[in-house]
Write a protein that holds these residues in place. Structure first.
Motif, PDB file in Angstrom:
ATOM      1  N   LEU A   1       0.832  -1.208   0.000  1.00 45.25           N
ATOM      2  CA  LEU A   1       0.000   0.000   0.000  1.00 45.25           C
ATOM      3  C   LEU A   1       0.867   1.259   0.000  1.00 45.25           C
ATOM      4  O   LEU A   1       0.609   2.209  -0.744  1.00 45.25           O
ATOM      5  CB  LEU A   1      -0.933  -0.016   1.208  1.00 45.25           C
ATOM      6  CG  LEU A   1      -1.959   1.124   1.340  1.00 45.25           C
ATOM      7  CD1 LEU A   1      -3.212   0.620   2.064  1.00 45.25           C
ATOM      8  CD2 LEU A   1      -1.401   2.316   2.105  1.00 45.25           C
TER       9      LEU A   1
ATOM     10  N   TYR B   1      -8.616   1.730   5.248  1.00 41.57           N
ATOM     11  CA  TYR B   1      -8.270   0.781   4.193  1.00 41.57           C
ATOM     12  C   TYR B   1      -8.434  -0.671   4.643  1.00 41.57           C
ATOM     13  O   TYR B   1      -8.328  -1.588   3.832  1.00 41.57           O
ATOM     14  CB  TYR B   1      -6.846   1.006   3.689  1.00 41.57           C
ATOM     15  CG  TYR B   1      -5.753   0.899   4.739  1.00 41.57           C
ATOM     16  CD1 TYR B   1      -5.264  -0.337   5.155  1.00 41.57           C
ATOM     17  CD2 TYR B   1      -5.188   2.045   5.300  1.00 41.57           C
ATOM     18  CE1 TYR B   1      -4.267  -0.436   6.100  1.00 41.57           C
ATOM     19  CE2 TYR B   1      -4.185   1.961   6.250  1.00 41.57           C
ATOM     20  CZ  TYR B   1      -3.726   0.724   6.648  1.00 41.57           C
ATOM     21  OH  TYR B   1      -2.741   0.644   7.594  1.00 41.57           O
TER      22      TYR B   1
ATOM     23  N   VAL C   1      -5.425   7.423  -1.024  1.00 37.97           N
ATOM     24  CA  VAL C   1      -6.017   6.217  -0.443  1.00 37.97           C
ATOM     25  C   VAL C   1      -7.444   6.038  -0.934  1.00 37.97           C
ATOM     26  O   VAL C   1      -7.866   4.926  -1.265  1.00 37.97           O
ATOM     27  CB  VAL C   1      -5.967   6.268   1.098  1.00 37.97           C
ATOM     28  CG1 VAL C   1      -6.789   5.122   1.705  1.00 37.97           C
ATOM     29  CG2 VAL C   1      -4.521   6.189   1.590  1.00 37.97           C
TER      30      VAL C   1
ATOM     31  N   LEU D   1      -9.093   2.917  -2.982  1.00 41.34           N
ATOM     32  CA  LEU D   1     -10.326   2.236  -2.576  1.00 41.34           C
ATOM     33  C   LEU D   1     -11.301   2.190  -3.758  1.00 41.34           C
ATOM     34  O   LEU D   1     -11.925   1.161  -4.031  1.00 41.34           O
ATOM     35  CB  LEU D   1     -10.972   2.962  -1.393  1.00 41.34           C
ATOM     36  CG  LEU D   1     -10.278   2.816  -0.040  1.00 41.34           C
ATOM     37  CD1 LEU D   1     -10.827   3.837   0.944  1.00 41.34           C
ATOM     38  CD2 LEU D   1     -10.446   1.408   0.522  1.00 41.34           C
TER      39      LEU D   1
ATOM     40  N   ILE E   1      -6.831  -1.403  -3.340  1.00 46.38           N
ATOM     41  CA  ILE E   1      -6.724  -1.890  -1.958  1.00 46.38           C
ATOM     42  C   ILE E   1      -7.408  -3.233  -1.809  1.00 46.38           C
ATOM     43  O   ILE E   1      -6.884  -4.140  -1.131  1.00 46.38           O
ATOM     44  CB  ILE E   1      -7.273  -0.840  -0.976  1.00 46.38           C
ATOM     45  CG1 ILE E   1      -6.291   0.331  -0.890  1.00 46.38           C
ATOM     46  CG2 ILE E   1      -7.519  -1.458   0.396  1.00 46.38           C
ATOM     47  CD1 ILE E   1      -6.732   1.466  -0.012  1.00 46.38           C
TER      48      ILE E   1
END
Length: 273
Positions: free
Chosen positions: A65, A120, A256, A260, A265
């Motif tokens: 990540l 996440y 992030v 998503l 993720i």
């Protein structure tokens, strides 16, 4: 451990005169490639952040990540720095690292000091017992000893949960100076400096149950242990933490959220599940 991309190698080859300084003082090459992103990660959680001491390489979902995050934010390098529950807060506050992506749950108390990205990963705080104990539920643990990791949020969450379900009235009978060994009316709490020591304490019978994040528990499970049935201490979610109000907070959150939205993720979770 430092990861170098092709862009980072090209940056290193540029003459000094071709480098500039960004607003935050980090080196930026012509074209916008930033310098090093210092990421606080775990080194002891298999599947999330684990350091192979033989090779010096980190592995896990949170490692992947952070690498994705660095690429999307334009960093040329990532420096992974091992953090522990007892030092990660100070390391981020002091600027020793730029962010934390190390099974760090989003909590109201932490929002006072840090910004968090969207969650996440969703997790639970659970209790693990030895099969030989024959514990069938939380009521069987009255008068017993629970172990947690010092510096993690498991201890306060456990105290609240046990009070809420009527297991305890919350009265402290005795406590040592640093509250690592506390006796309540119906249970005892002992905190350990590492998860390995906590796991060893469960195996030796020094504690009757260890309470920790489900994500971390996987590292220490075997066929002699089980999750205590029908007992969840708390639901929680992991996010990437940055300094409160820092220039990095919004870009990290946006990146992030993009990961998503585009399934990145989800794919990383599936890869390491």
């Amino acid at each position: 451990m430092t990861r170098r991309s092709f862009g980072a190698l090209m940056l290193a080859a540029l003459p000094v005169g071709m480098l500039a300084s960004g607003c935050d003082g980090a080196p930026v090459a012509i074209g916008g490639l930033k310098g090093t992103l210092r990421a606080g990660v775990r080194a002891d959680v298999v599947g999330f952040g684990y350091l192979n001491e033989g090779t010096g390489n980190y592995y896990g979902m949170e490692i992947d990540l952070v690498n994705q995050l660095a690429d999307r934010l334009g960093y040329g390098e990532v420096e992974f720095v091992t953090v522990l529950p007892e030092n990660r807060k100070e390391m981020l506050l002091n600027g020793e690292i730029d962010l934390i992506a190390g099974c760090y749950s989003i909590a109201d108390s932490r929002l006072e000091n840090f910004d968090f990205s969207p969650a996440y990963y969703d997790d639970r705080v659970i209790a693990v017992v030895q099969n030989s104990s024959l514990f069938e539920g939380i009521d069987d643990l009255r008068g017993c000893t629970f172990g947690t990791m010092s510096g993690a949020n498991a201890a306060p969450l456990l105290s609240i949960k046990l009070y809420e379900i009527g297991f305890t009235n919350g009265e402290v009978v005795t406590a040592n100076e640093d509250n690592s060994d506390v006796t309540f009316d119906t249970w005892n709490l002992v905190q350990y400096p590492s998860y390995q020591e906590l796991s060893d304490a469960l195996e030796s019978g020094e504690v009757d149950a260890m309470v920790l994040d489900g994500a971390i528990a996987h590292t220490y499970m075997d066929d002699k242990r089980t999750v205590l049935p029908d007992f969840v201490v708390a639901e929680q979610s992991f996010g990437v933490a940055t300094q409160k109000g820092s220039e990095l907070s919004q870009p990290v959150s946006e990146a992030v959220q993009e990961m998503l939205d585009d399934g990145t993720i989800a794919a990383l979770v599936d890869k390491w599940d």
